[in-house]
Design a protein around this motif. Structure first.
Motif, PDB file in Angstrom:
ATOM      1  N   LYS A  90       9.600  -8.572   3.934  1.00 59.22           N
ATOM      2  CA  LYS A  90      10.513  -9.552   4.522  1.00 59.22           C
ATOM      3  C   LYS A  90      10.161 -10.964   4.082  1.00 59.22           C
ATOM      4  O   LYS A  90      11.050 -11.783   3.820  1.00 59.22           O
ATOM      5  CB  LYS A  90      10.468  -9.440   6.040  1.00 59.22           C
ATOM      6  CG  LYS A  90      11.462 -10.345   6.739  1.00 59.22           C
ATOM      7  CD  LYS A  90      11.454 -10.137   8.228  1.00 59.22           C
ATOM      8  CE  LYS A  90      12.471 -11.059   8.909  1.00 59.22           C
ATOM      9  NZ  LYS A  90      12.472 -10.885  10.380  1.00 59.22           N
ATOM     10  N   LYS A 120      14.765 -10.634   3.516  1.00 59.30           N
ATOM     11  CA  LYS A 120      15.615  -9.601   4.113  1.00 59.30           C
ATOM     12  C   LYS A 120      14.723  -8.466   4.599  1.00 59.30           C
ATOM     13  O   LYS A 120      13.852  -8.004   3.855  1.00 59.30           O
ATOM     14  CB  LYS A 120      16.620  -9.062   3.093  1.00 59.30           C
ATOM     15  CG  LYS A 120      17.555 -10.118   2.531  1.00 59.30           C
ATOM     16  CD  LYS A 120      18.475  -9.510   1.486  1.00 59.30           C
ATOM     17  CE  LYS A 120      19.379 -10.560   0.860  1.00 59.30           C
ATOM     18  NZ  LYS A 120      20.246  -9.980  -0.192  1.00 59.30           N
ATOM     19  N   PRO A 121      14.935  -7.987   5.820  1.00 61.58           N
ATOM     20  CA  PRO A 121      14.088  -6.895   6.314  1.00 61.58           C
ATOM     21  C   PRO A 121      14.524  -5.560   5.746  1.00 61.58           C
ATOM     22  O   PRO A 121      15.704  -5.334   5.460  1.00 61.58           O
ATOM     23  CB  PRO A 121      14.305  -6.948   7.831  1.00 61.58           C
ATOM     24  CG  PRO A 121      15.698  -7.499   7.979  1.00 61.58           C
ATOM     25  CD  PRO A 121      15.888  -8.468   6.837  1.00 61.58           C
ATOM     26  N   SER A 167       5.836  -3.973   5.782  1.00 63.62           N
ATOM     27  CA  SER A 167       7.169  -4.388   6.229  1.00 63.62           C
ATOM     28  C   SER A 167       7.261  -5.902   6.322  1.00 63.62           C
ATOM     29  O   SER A 167       8.256  -6.506   5.877  1.00 63.62           O
ATOM     30  CB  SER A 167       7.472  -3.749   7.593  1.00 63.62           C
ATOM     31  OG  SER A 167       8.706  -4.218   8.098  1.00 63.62           O
ATOM     32  N   ASP A 183      10.870   0.275  10.079  1.00 66.53           N
ATOM     33  CA  ASP A 183      10.824   0.417  11.538  1.00 66.53           C
ATOM     34  C   ASP A 183      11.018   1.871  11.955  1.00 66.53           C
ATOM     35  O   ASP A 183      10.354   2.360  12.877  1.00 66.53           O
ATOM     36  CB  ASP A 183      11.894  -0.468  12.178  1.00 66.53           C
ATOM     37  CG  ASP A 183      11.665  -1.946  11.887  1.00 66.53           C
ATOM     38  OD1 ASP A 183      10.500  -2.331  11.669  1.00 66.53           O
ATOM     39  OD2 ASP A 183      12.658  -2.710  11.878  1.00 66.53           O
ATOM     40  N   LYS A 184      11.943   2.583  11.283  1.00 64.80           N
ATOM     41  CA  LYS A 184      12.115   4.000  11.584  1.00 64.80           C
ATOM     42  C   LYS A 184      10.866   4.788  11.226  1.00 64.80           C
ATOM     43  O   LYS A 184      10.465   5.710  11.955  1.00 64.80           O
ATOM     44  CB  LYS A 184      13.320   4.555  10.817  1.00 64.80           C
ATOM     45  CG  LYS A 184      14.653   3.964  11.227  1.00 64.80           C
ATOM     46  CD  LYS A 184      15.794   4.489  10.370  1.00 64.80           C
ATOM     47  CE  LYS A 184      15.901   5.998  10.482  1.00 64.80           C
ATOM     48  NZ  LYS A 184      17.016   6.522   9.664  1.00 64.80           N
ATOM     49  N   THR A 234      14.865  -2.165   7.097  1.00 61.63           N
ATOM     50  CA  THR A 234      14.891  -1.533   8.421  1.00 61.63           C
ATOM     51  C   THR A 234      14.285  -0.146   8.426  1.00 61.63           C
ATOM     52  O   THR A 234      13.884   0.349   9.483  1.00 61.63           O
ATOM     53  CB  THR A 234      16.334  -1.467   8.929  1.00 61.63           C
ATOM     54  OG1 THR A 234      17.140  -0.753   7.972  1.00 61.63           O
ATOM     55  CG2 THR A 234      16.913  -2.867   9.105  1.00 61.63           C
ATOM     56  N   ASP A 254      11.931   8.398   5.649  1.00 60.57           N
ATOM     57  CA  ASP A 254      12.071   6.979   5.987  1.00 60.57           C
ATOM     58  C   ASP A 254      11.447   6.092   4.919  1.00 60.57           C
ATOM     59  O   ASP A 254      12.008   5.054   4.544  1.00 60.57           O
ATOM     60  CB  ASP A 254      11.415   6.702   7.339  1.00 60.57           C
ATOM     61  CG  ASP A 254      12.114   7.442   8.475  1.00 60.57           C
ATOM     62  OD1 ASP A 254      13.294   7.769   8.307  1.00 60.57           O
ATOM     63  OD2 ASP A 254      11.470   7.691   9.514  1.00 60.57           O
ATOM     64  N   GLN A 260      15.603   0.259  -0.116  1.00 59.66           N
ATOM     65  CA  GLN A 260      15.971  -1.042   0.447  1.00 59.66           C
ATOM     66  C   GLN A 260      15.108  -2.160  -0.141  1.00 59.66           C
ATOM     67  O   GLN A 260      15.615  -3.255  -0.437  1.00 59.66           O
ATOM     68  CB  GLN A 260      15.821  -1.002   1.971  1.00 59.66           C
ATOM     69  CG  GLN A 260      16.788  -0.049   2.662  1.00 59.66           C
ATOM     70  CD  GLN A 260      16.561  -0.003   4.160  1.00 59.66           C
ATOM     71  OE1 GLN A 260      15.663  -0.654   4.686  1.00 59.66           O
ATOM     72  NE2 GLN A 260      17.375   0.782   4.853  1.00 59.66           N
TER      73      GLN A 260
END
Length: 893
Positions: free
Chosen positions: A720, A725-726, A716, A731-732, A728, A762, A769
């Protein structure tokens, strides 16, 4: 306290009026008995269906004759009935009240000597005593004097009516109604056959909606739908209500056709001879104009002469065309520049950014006003709000080229006369000594003279633009490359003209001669592009700079694009062919000799691509290992439940005892919402001994899950750092991994299975993403987007890597292409597929085929389930929603 006693005088007055009415009815019986007998006989005839069996005109005459005669007898007879006097009413009261010696005469009598006060007082006292002695007075029911024949008729006629009504049973009301109204059938007459359907309008294609009087009575249809109805076996003209201006035509003696256009909601009824064949409540969905808005600020693209036009459209049934209307504020001639924006089919809700090349328009570089104009497939039009923006313009480095462009703009906008422009061109010839340029300028000067042939001035703006481009290339790259660039632009113009010509011809544009001409012109363009690229490579070699190779595996980077362009044009996809030609124009304009800073940027981009590829590989490995954990958890859970389950006799459950939803699940189908869904079942029991024996494997999976959680955190942060850009979803995934660890620690494999499935979902979202961030070229340490470098022609790249016009989310052809050396690729739909595009196995099971041939027992059980579903579809006692679903389902068998 007692209630006040009624006034005897008022009570007597009321009884007298009642007695008068009773006596009047007794006297009226004589003239009324014959009209009543006529009406009764007509009612009997109606119950026997005698008037209905006659032609409508004869039925009407019979009814008018019978009821008219009864009315005439009634009126003339009642006129002969004498009014009832008060003494006669008193005699009736005395008779019904059994009073002797007519005491009521005292109430209406007067003394002989009315002037004697004492005698009047005595008479008043006498009246009071008589009134008080009357007691209870009453008036009975009418009982006219009747003969024996009358009494027999009074019994026989009602009996006949009651008997006829009992024989007619439930048809009694409809027979009486049909007997009174000519042209109306009763319920005992068979209904005509109705075939009705609704055809959807051309702008909302779809299957016709067939109507039935026993089916659904509420419909949602688009505005402009056409209701068609064919009535067979009708004895009269049908009536279609609920539709404005319906049209009807007679097919034969008993058949009619009715149709009408649905423009507003309401209830539609089809009535034949007073009986409703069908009634439906129709909700008409209005055909609203499309919603078109600017999806951002239009203006020049960064480091580009193209103009970005962000747009957003929405229409329920699709948008057919979209264009931008651009005008210059304050321009006296009112010139409007219309820029078509290609769409991907007829989208219903789409957004995008069109990047047309408007640098050759006289509005280029100027502040203009523009709005979007959209037209739906149904012909409805709408326009967006007007916004102010600037049109992108080319930056010319050659002074003479800039002067020619400025002169061209004034000439096209009507700000300068042709004769003055000719004089100005003559002055510009003194700024150059190039013979080719002087010859071209001389030709333009001659075309702008007053004595020039008619129409020769129309081509001057185009020639000046081509001359300006040539001068700029000549100033920057030298004569050879400038000539090659001019040859490319001429070839592109030839292809453009042929594509426009084929699109105008429509179906005739796909003939062999037109295709051969397009092939010849595309070959000319490909040769021109190859020549220019070869000159660039030769110039770079002479300068000691090695030009990098393109990303395509083909030795000729233009062959594939030319082949696709020609194929799309031959198949009638003119818009796609023009879009591909536009991408090739961009690629040709950006082809130039590499400079040292270009090679430095290339090195940074390749480094960023290598990092992105490593991240995708790490994510792929993370998913693979998480899938292994899920396989382990499911195996343990299955073994524990199997150990706790009772012995299986091997016989499948009886399909007749299963719900319809369970039958569909047996076939591998998801039942629709609202069908008998099973209640939430408690989790299946597990064997404690088996769960305890699996502790070692569970402990190993717990440790592996902890390690994967750490890898997830590292990945992760790296994503980034690369894109800025993260993602997300990582995180989930971390939260769900923690839940899986806790469930494994508590020996809850069922909860661990659910958590691990969420982790995989996820990670899948995180991959999307991550790829999206990498394609958009974030501002992280990598700093380089995923597009190709502008000076290198990559097959199918389109040059800029920027979003092109199209449907929602549509990118240029290079947007989703895997980079060189990327084994994963960017398109999930292409992963794990065989050469025919069929999906292969998932997880760690290898790439096995998904083809499965059921054994004989499975086929027999499927046939049993199908037969049970057909039996239930024929059971009309089931809910209508379930019957409709089963009918649609079984049509596919």
């Amino acid at each position: 306290m007692t209630m006040a006693e009624p006034n005897p005088a008022f009570h007597l007055k009321t009884l007298r009026r009642k007695a008068q009415r009773v006596l009047w009815w007794e006297r009226a019986w004589e003239p009324l008995r014959w009209p009543l007998l006529l009406v009764a006989f007509y009612g009997l005839a109606s119950l026997a269906r005698i008037p209905q069996s006659l032609p409508d005109w004869l039925h009407a005459l019979l009814e008018i004759g019978v009821l008219g005669a009864a009315l005439w007898l009634t009126v003339t007879g009642l006129r002969r009935v004498a009014p009832v006097s008060i003494p006669a009413a008193d005699r009736r009261i005395e008779h019904d009240s059994c009073l002797a010696r007519q005491p009521l005469l005292s109430l209406t009598d007067r003394p002989a000597l009315a002037g004697n006060g004492e005698q009047s007082a005595i008479w008043a006292r006498h009246v009071e005593r008589v009134t008080a002695s009357l007691g209870t007075l009453r008036v009975g029911l009418p009982h006219p004097e009747t003969s024996l024949q009358d009494r027999i008729g009074l019994i026989a006629v009602p009996l006949a009516l009651i008997s006829a009504a009992l024989l007619a049973s439930t048809h009694t009301p409809s027979r009486l109604y049909a007997g009174l109204l000519p042209g109306v059938d009763d319920d005992s007459v068979p209904l005509p056959t109705l075939q009705a359907w609704i055809d959807r309008p051309p702008y909302a294609p779809g299957a016709p909606i067939f109507l039935s009087s026993t089916g659904r009575t509420s419909l949602d249809v688009p505005q402009g739908s056409i209701l068609n109805a064919t009535i067979t076996g009708a004895h009269g003209k049908p009536t279609l209500s609920g539709i404005a201006s319906p049209e009807q035509s007679r097919l034969d003696a008993g058949s009619w056709n009715s149709h009408g256009t649905l423009q507003q909601s309401g209830t539609i009824r089809i009535v034949v001879r007073g009986r409703t064949l069908g009634a439906w409540h129709v909700t008409v969905e209005p055909d609203l104009p499309p919603t078109v808005t600017w999806d951002g600020k239009p203006g020049p693209q960064k480091d580009d002469w193209r103009t970005g036009l962000p747009w957003h459209i929405h229409q329920t049934y699709g948008v057919e065309s979209l264009e931008a209307e651009i005008h210059l504020p304050g321009l006296s001639r009112g010139r409007v520049l219309r820029v078509p924006i290609p769409l991907d089919g007829h989208p219903k809700d789409a957004k995008g950014v069109a990047t047309p090349d408007l640098s050759s328009d006289p509005f280029a570089g100027m502040d203009v006003e523009g709005r979007l104009h959209a037209k739906s497939v149904s012909g409805r039009e709408s326009r967006s709000d007007i916004v102010k923006f600037q049109i992108g313009a080319r930056k010319f480095t050659d002074p003479l080229a800039r002067a020619l462009v400025a002169l061209r703009r004034r000439l096209m906008l009507g700000q300068e006369r042709a004769s003055k422009a000719s004089d100005e061109l003559a002055l510009l010839t003194q700024t150059t000594d190039e013979r080719a340029i002087l010859a071209a300028l001389g030709l333009e000067i001659a075309s702008l003279r007053k004595d020039a042939p008619e129409g020769s001035a129309d081509r001057v703006p185009g020639d000046l633009w081509a001359l300006a481009l040539y001068l700029d290339d000549l100033h920057r790259d030298g004569p050879e490359i400038a000539d090659a660039a001019a040859e490319v632009r001429a070839a592109q113009q030839g292809v453009q003209q042929q594509l426009d010509h084929m699109r105008e011809l429509g179906e005739k544009g796909h003939t062999l001669p037109e295709q051969e001409e397009l092939q010849r012109r595309t070959q000319t363009l490909k040769d021109a592009l190859n020549r220019r690229m070869q000159l660039l490579f030769e110039r770079a070699a002479q300068s000691g700079i090695m030009m990098p190779q393109s990303g395509t595996s083909s030795a000729d980077p233009f062959s594939d694009e030319m082949r696709r362009l020609q194929s799309e044009a031959n198949q009638g996809h003119g818009d796609e062919a023009l879009r591909r030609l536009q991408q090739m124009e961009d690629m040709a304009e950006r082809m130039r000799q590499a400079r040292p800073e270009d090679l430095k940027a290339l090195a940074a981009q390749m480094k960023a691509q290598a990092e992105a590829q490593a991240q995708r590989a790490a994510l792929h490995d993370l998913v693979h290992r998480e899938t292994t954990l899920l396989d382990h958890t499911q195996s343990r859970l299955s073994a524990a439940r199997k150990a706790a389950a009772p012995p299986d006799d091997g016989n499948p459950p009886d399909v007749s005892q299963m719900s319809t939803a369970d039958l569909l699940r047996q076939l591998g189908m998801q039942p629709p919402a609202g069908m008998d869904q099973p209640a939430d079942k408690p989790p299946a029991p597990v064997d404690p001994a088996t769960v305890a024996a699996q502790s070692d494997g569970r402990r190993a999976d717990h440790a592996l899950q902890r390690a994967l959680q750490r890898v997830n955190d590292i990945l992760s942060h790296r994503v980034k750092d690369l894109t800025g850009k993260p993602a997300t979803a990582f995180d989930k995934a971390k939260t769900d991994m923690q839940s899986a660890r806790e469930a494994l620690a508590d020996r809850k494999d069922a909860d661990a299975q659910t958590a691990e499935q969420k982790v995989l979902a996820d990670l899948s979202e995180a991959g999307k993403q991550m790829r999206q961030n990498q394609k958009s070229g974030g501002s992280g340490k990598g700093g380089q987007g995923g597009g190709s470098l502008s000076f290198i022609p990559s097959g199918g790249a389109g040059g800029s890597g920027k979003p092109q016009h199209g449907a929602k989310g549509q990118q240029g052809d290079d947007g989703d292409q895997p980079q060189a050396g990327d084994e994963d690729g960017d398109d999930e739909d292409q992963k794990d597929q065989d050469p025919l595009g069929r999906k292969l196995g998932e997880g760690d099971k290898g790439k096995d085929s998904d083809a499965h041939i059921p054994d004989k027992s499975a086929r027999d059980r499927a046939r049993d389930i199908e037969r049970e579903l057909r039996r239930r579809a024929s059971d009309r006692t089931r809910p209508q929603s379930e019957l409709d679903y089963l009918e649609r389902l079984l049509k596919s068998f």
